[in-house]
Design a protein around this motif. Sequence first.
Motif, PDB file in Angstrom:
ATOM      1  N   VAL A   1      -7.463 -42.122   5.277  1.00  0.00           N
ATOM      2  CA  VAL A   1      -7.138 -40.702   5.414  1.00  0.00           C
ATOM      3  C   VAL A   1      -6.801 -40.080   4.054  1.00  0.00           C
ATOM      4  N   ALA A   2      -7.324 -38.868   3.827  1.00  0.00           N
ATOM      5  CA  ALA A   2      -6.968 -38.071   2.655  1.00  0.00           C
ATOM      6  C   ALA A   2      -6.439 -36.725   3.151  1.00  0.00           C
ATOM      7  N   LEU A   3      -5.406 -36.228   2.502  1.00  0.00           N
ATOM      8  CA  LEU A   3      -4.793 -34.957   2.907  1.00  0.00           C
ATOM      9  C   LEU A   3      -4.974 -33.885   1.850  1.00  0.00           C
ATOM     10  N   GLN A   4      -5.193 -32.672   2.309  1.00  0.00           N
ATOM     11  CA  GLN A   4      -5.213 -31.484   1.450  1.00  0.00           C
ATOM     12  C   GLN A   4      -3.863 -30.811   1.602  1.00  0.00           C
ATOM     13  N   GLY A   5      -3.076 -30.826   0.565  1.00  0.00           N
ATOM     14  CA  GLY A   5      -1.774 -30.164   0.579  1.00  0.00           C
ATOM     15  C   GLY A   5      -0.636 -31.150   0.759  1.00  0.00           C
TER      16      GLY A   5
ATOM     17  N   ILE B   1      -4.847 -42.670   1.734  1.00  0.00           N
ATOM     18  CA  ILE B   1      -5.396 -43.132   0.458  1.00  0.00           C
ATOM     19  C   ILE B   1      -5.302 -42.091  -0.645  1.00  0.00           C
ATOM     20  N   ALA B   2      -5.183 -40.798  -0.292  1.00  0.00           N
ATOM     21  CA  ALA B   2      -5.157 -39.764  -1.323  1.00  0.00           C
ATOM     22  C   ALA B   2      -4.544 -38.474  -0.789  1.00  0.00           C
TER      23      ALA B   2
ATOM     24  N   ALA C   1     -14.096 -39.223  -5.181  1.00  0.00           N
ATOM     25  CA  ALA C   1     -13.531 -40.457  -5.717  1.00  0.00           C
ATOM     26  C   ALA C   1     -13.064 -41.417  -4.629  1.00  0.00           C
ATOM     27  N   THR C   2     -12.600 -40.881  -3.494  1.00  0.00           N
ATOM     28  CA  THR C   2     -11.992 -41.751  -2.483  1.00  0.00           C
ATOM     29  C   THR C   2     -12.854 -41.983  -1.254  1.00  0.00           C
ATOM     30  N   ARG C   3     -13.787 -41.068  -0.984  1.00  0.00           N
ATOM     31  CA  ARG C   3     -14.683 -41.199   0.181  1.00  0.00           C
ATOM     32  C   ARG C   3     -13.899 -41.541   1.469  1.00  0.00           C
ATOM     33  N   PRO C   4     -12.957 -40.675   1.866  1.00  0.00           N
ATOM     34  CA  PRO C   4     -12.133 -40.974   3.048  1.00  0.00           C
ATOM     35  C   PRO C   4     -12.940 -40.878   4.340  1.00  0.00           C
TER      36      PRO C   4
ATOM     37  N   LEU D   1      -9.856 -30.785  -4.860  1.00  0.00           N
ATOM     38  CA  LEU D   1     -10.306 -31.332  -3.586  1.00  0.00           C
ATOM     39  C   LEU D   1     -11.650 -32.052  -3.703  1.00  0.00           C
ATOM     40  N   GLY D   2     -12.599 -31.449  -4.394  1.00  0.00           N
ATOM     41  CA  GLY D   2     -13.916 -32.063  -4.545  1.00  0.00           C
ATOM     42  C   GLY D   2     -13.842 -33.404  -5.255  1.00  0.00           C
TER      43      GLY D   2
END
Length: 66
Positions: A9-13, A34-35, A61-64, A55-56
Amino acid sequence: MIAFPPIRVALQGAGYFGRIQQEAWTRIGGATLIAVCDQDRERAAASGAAAFTDLGQMLAATRPDL
């Protein structure tokens, strides 16, 4: 019982709602944060996951999974 692969999982914010989501994801078995992306890199880094301000770049980089 069916075994599922871990969810990355990657989160925005990393503000108020981001912290709520982070806490929720840590309670879900098999999910790994992960990010985190936030305008404030230090606030994103406080999550313990990889910290990003773009975000991009985070997604590339992480490919969640989510």
